[in-house]
Design an enzyme around this catalytic site. Sequence first.
Site, PDB file in Angstrom:
ATOM      1  CB  THR A 209      -0.898  -0.044   1.322  1.00 14.00           C
ATOM      2  OG1 THR A 209      -0.089  -0.094   2.480  1.00 14.00           O
ATOM      3  CG2 THR A 209      -1.774  -0.998   1.117  1.00 14.00           C
ATOM      4  CG  ASN A 211       0.985   4.009   4.343  1.00  7.70           C
ATOM      5  OD1 ASN A 211       0.266   3.654   5.220  1.00  7.70           O
ATOM      6  ND2 ASN A 211       1.899   3.219   4.000  1.00  7.70           N
ATOM      7  CD  GLU A 258      -2.654   1.318   5.344  1.00 11.21           C
ATOM      8  OE1 GLU A 258      -1.480   0.910   5.804  1.00 11.21           O
ATOM      9  OE2 GLU A 258      -3.767   0.870   5.729  1.00 11.21           O
TER      10      GLU A 258
END
Length: 314
Positions: A209, A211, A258
């Site tokens: 992911t 952020n 995310e």
Amino acid sequence: MQIIREAGNFQPASGGRIYLALGNFDGIHIGHQRLIKEMVSRARRDGAQTAAFIFEPHPARVLAPENAPRLLVSADRKAELLAELGLDVLIYHSFTPAIARCSPREFVKQILLDCLGVSAAFVGFNYSFGHKGVGTPDRLKELGTEYGFSVYVQSAVTIADRVVSSSQIREYLEEGRVKEATAMLGYPPMLEGLVAEGEKRGRTIGFPTANLEINPELVLPATGVYAAWAALGDSIHPAVINIGQKPTFHQEYPLSVEAHLIDFDQEIYSQHLRILLYQRLRGEKRFNSVEALVAQITSDRETARQLLGKAGEE
């Protein structure tokens, strides 16, 4: 489009007339768009220059910062949207306690006439100005008649019997109602920021992911999982977005955003990422095991892939 900081720095085109839009224009929703388009259309017909006058920061952040609402878009994003509507000049003017004390007449004389020399003002039906917001569109019309400029007032725009407004859009987003917010905005709600290093747990479970560092002044949608598009440079990727506090791994954790870009695996730290929300898939949930979480994320990704694939075909 030219961007000017402070009205005193504005230099009108030689001999030209100025058509000016007044308001905060948070979100540049479809009501704002209709107002700006009307102004631009009339200005082109009349050979006038178009401008928008916006206080920065938002007056509420000066007068009552503890109660100030979070904003729908940043100042930069607002400028981008206004430029797309054909505006010539955007004026960001500092909102100060001195400005707050101006009467409606003083505001018109000092800003609209002495600084800007307006020929026509364009406002929404609920526009207010002057000390404690006592000035109304009708009062602006009276002052316009007295000082020799015309005033156009945009009537309310409604969808499903609800008036389109920044506060209503904010409410929809805080409830996770992305479709309703999109209808009023006229474009998908957007989150954006630089990609920062996080816990890097997503990669260990097969779902890397990105952020995002989000401007804390901007409104965040309800916690949960969303199908979205992620814009990275000139490329667009389908994505699954999680907004929440990672309850499976933490008792307490700061609210985070995310983005898992589907079928994408590149390092993009410190790059600017834009998230265009399409639909909320589910609320935030604590899972009893990592395996259960992975199974749910796998399902979320497939749902998002299908939804966004269909949306792209429309």
